[in-house]
Scaffold this motif. Structure first.
Motif, PDB file in Angstrom:
ATOM      1  N   VAL A 143       0.750  -1.362   0.002  1.00  0.00           N
ATOM      2  CA  VAL A 143       0.151  -0.064  -0.025  1.00  0.00           C
ATOM      3  C   VAL A 143       0.894   1.174   0.098  1.00  0.00           C
ATOM      4  O   VAL A 143       0.522   2.285  -0.835  1.00  0.00           O
ATOM      5  N   LYS A 144       2.092   1.155   0.618  1.00  0.00           N
ATOM      6  CA  LYS A 144       2.733   2.558   1.049  1.00  0.00           C
ATOM      7  C   LYS A 144       3.232   2.708  -0.347  1.00  0.00           C
ATOM      8  O   LYS A 144       3.537   3.966  -0.632  1.00  0.00           O
ATOM      9  N   TYR A 174      -5.258   7.302   3.375  1.00  0.00           N
ATOM     10  CA  TYR A 174      -6.222   7.880   2.673  1.00  0.00           C
ATOM     11  C   TYR A 174      -6.510   6.824   1.485  1.00  0.00           C
ATOM     12  O   TYR A 174      -7.776   6.544   1.109  1.00  0.00           O
ATOM     13  N   LEU A 175      -5.433   6.231   1.074  1.00  0.00           N
ATOM     14  CA  LEU A 175      -5.605   5.314  -0.181  1.00  0.00           C
ATOM     15  C   LEU A 175      -6.254   4.130   0.385  1.00  0.00           C
ATOM     16  O   LEU A 175      -7.232   3.699  -0.467  1.00  0.00           O
ATOM     17  N   SER A 176      -5.963   3.587   1.531  1.00  0.00           N
ATOM     18  CA  SER A 176      -6.607   2.415   1.998  1.00  0.00           C
ATOM     19  C   SER A 176      -8.260   2.562   1.944  1.00  0.00           C
ATOM     20  O   SER A 176      -9.044   2.015   1.790  1.00  0.00           O
ATOM     21  N   VAL A 177      -8.721   3.847   2.771  1.00  0.00           N
ATOM     22  CA  VAL A 177      -9.906   4.252   2.966  1.00  0.00           C
ATOM     23  C   VAL A 177     -10.534   4.204   1.522  1.00  0.00           C
ATOM     24  O   VAL A 177     -11.733   3.720   1.328  1.00  0.00           O
ATOM     25  N   LEU A 178      -9.951   5.129   0.566  1.00  0.00           N
ATOM     26  CA  LEU A 178     -10.527   5.275  -0.541  1.00  0.00           C
ATOM     27  C   LEU A 178     -10.887   4.095  -1.163  1.00  0.00           C
ATOM     28  O   LEU A 178     -11.701   3.566  -2.125  1.00  0.00           O
ATOM     29  N   PHE A 179      -9.761   3.352  -1.282  1.00  0.00           N
ATOM     30  CA  PHE A 179     -10.040   1.765  -2.349  1.00  0.00           C
ATOM     31  C   PHE A 179     -11.003   0.945  -1.734  1.00  0.00           C
ATOM     32  O   PHE A 179     -11.801   0.589  -2.299  1.00  0.00           O
ATOM     33  N   THR A 201     -10.336  -4.444   0.707  1.00  0.00           N
ATOM     34  CA  THR A 201      -8.872  -3.577   1.168  1.00  0.00           C
ATOM     35  C   THR A 201      -7.944  -4.067  -0.086  1.00  0.00           C
ATOM     36  O   THR A 201      -8.277  -4.694  -1.113  1.00  0.00           O
ATOM     37  N   VAL A 202      -6.916  -3.138  -0.287  1.00  0.00           N
ATOM     38  CA  VAL A 202      -5.889  -3.407  -1.232  1.00  0.00           C
ATOM     39  C   VAL A 202      -5.473  -4.920  -0.867  1.00  0.00           C
ATOM     40  O   VAL A 202      -5.364  -5.536  -2.141  1.00  0.00           O
ATOM     41  N   SER A 203      -5.177  -5.135   0.263  1.00  0.00           N
ATOM     42  CA  SER A 203      -4.568  -6.478   0.561  1.00  0.00           C
ATOM     43  C   SER A 203      -5.490  -7.669  -0.189  1.00  0.00           C
ATOM     44  O   SER A 203      -5.191  -8.551  -0.737  1.00  0.00           O
ATOM     45  N   GLU A 204      -6.755  -7.332   0.214  1.00  0.00           N
ATOM     46  CA  GLU A 204      -7.846  -8.411  -0.377  1.00  0.00           C
ATOM     47  C   GLU A 204      -7.762  -8.460  -1.905  1.00  0.00           C
ATOM     48  O   GLU A 204      -7.932  -9.446  -2.574  1.00  0.00           O
TER      49      GLU A 204
END
Length: 529
Positions: free
Chosen positions: A446-447, A459-464, A471-474
């Motif tokens: 994510v970073k 912010y990217l995690s919440v927006l995604f 989630t990005v990982s999912e």
């Protein structure tokens, strides 16, 4: 002493750790032991454990699953994972679900002791923090003055409109029912008459100011006072009696005289009307503050009563300084645009109840002008709408026509802002998703994604999550599995090659996750298809 629990399906591995680690020397009690995840959970239910040491590869319940289960059950543990070199990706998964550290086989005693020593330091710090927090909570609970000050701040700045908040304050302070209502009294130090403005003198003066107000109003059982800074003290008077007015005036005079004698300055005081509901406190406070600010332009040291406030002037002040700026601010934030429409409607209804048609029309023109001046939208559709709406407002002959015109423009403005943000977010998330799919063979974090697209990682995690529901990982894992299923349909691509092409370092970890996701091993999936 720190308590550890060792979990391993191999008894010899457990005994090796029990015998060779210097538990007492590094501040630990003799460790508890278990040979399965289920046995470990049973011990955790009956013992206070600080550190969990678990082998990653165990039958029935793996170390990863044990750590995940502990996290679900709310155990606060420092976790050390033991793993072989060929199981390193399992370690990454364990860290993802809550492990803090790992050691690789063959185990070195000094390495384990170093990790456990670091855990002990972290646990002791956490215990110190918890002890200090508990001590502070006891002090706060024991200091009724601190609690009362917080109550006054919450009441006059935010109100107690929320039933849960109101009930919690009523219970905590044992507040009486509002049989006769509340009034707000603001004592404002007229600083413009005082030459001493350094930090120390202001702090000392603020403390003396608060004490003077509390002493002067001590005979009123329903008064709670709080400092709002070094230059203002606010008191709320619960269920004031008519016969208390004379004593209140004497108390106010005492504060003014004390400040004059101590600092050679004056105090302006504003008293609100008596209102019946907790939720009315913020507006009562605003009215008093406006009244005091206006009076100070002429002379400090006055005692002012809200009954003498010019309602028309106050409303005009709120329109100019509060209503229009707040509507503009809310409309410029897409996530608040819907609230802006409701807020604008309520403001118009309030103004309509107090003002004639010409005032409502002027408000509408003023709001539209401010939106046109400050808006960030640059699309032609909104630009082309401005002049017709202004003309429509000018041509209005009734209040309902004005409200309809203003509300239509505000709604279209809000929709345009929301559409613009949604489009921007959709394009950004699509761009990020495409990047992930193109680099699925890499371990993209994510970073890294945030840095590539000039965003904050949180912010990217919440927006995604908001945009995709994942989630990005999912999303990364789902994309990997989908790509893997596609590759497995080709019998010429070996399983370990599939693992490499979708970003796994080992076929073992790929097989573990693939079965966890699909219910099949890669070979079973290939055979079926």
């Amino acid at each position: 002493m720190i308590q550890a629990l060792i979990v391993d399906d191999e008894p010899t591995h457990i005994q090796g750790l029990v015998r060779h680690v210097g538990w007492e020397a590094i501040g630990y009690a003799p460790p508890l032991t278990a040979q399965s995840g289920e046995a470990a959970l049973a011990l955790l239910r009956n013992h206070d454990v600080d550190v969990l040491i678990s082998d990653v590869s165990m039958p029935i319940m793996t170390g990863i699953e044990l750590v995940s289960r502990c996290k679900e059950l709310g155990y606060r543990l420092q976790v050390l994972i033991i793993s072989g070199y060929n199981e390193f990706e399992f370690v990454q998964e364990a860290i993802h679900v809550g492990a803090q550290a790992y050691v690789l086989k063959p185990i070195k005693t000094e390495e384990v002791e170093a990790k456990l020593t670091a855990f002990r330091a972290a646990i002791e710090k956490q215990r110190d923090i918890e002890a200090e927090t508990n001590e502070l909570q006891e002090k706060v609970s024991g200091s009724l003055d601190v609690v009362k000050e917080r109550f006054v701040h919450d009441l006059v700045l935010e109100g107690l409109a929320d039933d849960d908040t109101k009930e919690s304050w009523i219970k905590l302070l044992e507040l009486p029912p509002l049989m006769r209502g509340i009034s707000v009294i603001s004592f404002g130090y007229d600083r413009f008459m005082d030459g001493g403005r350094d930090a120390k003198s202001r702090i000392v003066r603020g403390s003396g100011f608060l004490k003077a107000v509390k002493v002067s109003l001590a005979d009123f059982p329903g008064v709670i006072a709080a400092s709002m800074g070094s230059e203002e003290v606010v008191a709320v008077h619960l269920n004031p009696l008519p016969e208390e007015q004379v004593r209140m005036e004497k108390g106010i005079a005492f504060v003014q005289q004390w400040i004059r004698e101590q600092y050679g300055s004056s105090v302006t005081v504003g008293l609100s009307r008596i209102f019946k509901d907790w939720g009315e406190a913020p507006i009562a406070y605003k009215r008093v503050k406006y009244m005091m600010a206006k009076a100070r332009l002429l002379e400090g040291g006055q005692v002012l009563y809200e009954e003498r406030l010019d309602e028309t002037e106050f409303l005009e002040h709120r329109v100019r300084e509060e209503y229009i700026p707040e509507i503009v601010r809310m409309l410029e934030k897409a996530d608040e645009a819907g609230k802006a429409v409701e807020y604008t409607s309520s403001v118009l209804d309030m103004l309509i109840a107090h003002h004639p048609f010409t005032y409502i029309q002027a408000f509408g023109l003023g709001l539209l002008s401010e939106l046109a001046r400050k808006r960030k939208l640059q699309d032609d559709a909104m630009a082309d709408l401005n002049i017709p709406v202004w003309q429509r407002l000018i041509d209005c002959t009734t209040v309902p026509q004005v409200k309809d015109a203003v509300m239509e423009y505000v709604k279209r403005y809000a929709e345009a802002e929301q559409n613009k943000q949604n489009s921007q977010q959709h394009n950004l998330i699509q761009k990020i998703s495409d990047y992930i799919e193109a680099h699925i063979h890499e371990n993209v974090t994510v970073k890294q994604l945030a840095e590539l697209h000039h965003l904050n990682a949180s912010y990217l995690s919440v927006l995604f999550k908001k945009s995709t529901g994942k989630t990005v990982s999912e999303f990364v894992q789902e994309t990997r599995m989908n790509k893997a299923m596609e590759l497995l349909r080709d019998p010429h691509v070996r399983v370990y090659e599939v693992a490499e092409q979708v970003g796994f370092q080992t076929a073992a970890y790929f097989t573990y996750l693939f079965k966890k996701t699909t219910g099949y091993t890669p070979q079973e999936y290939r055979d079926y298809h």
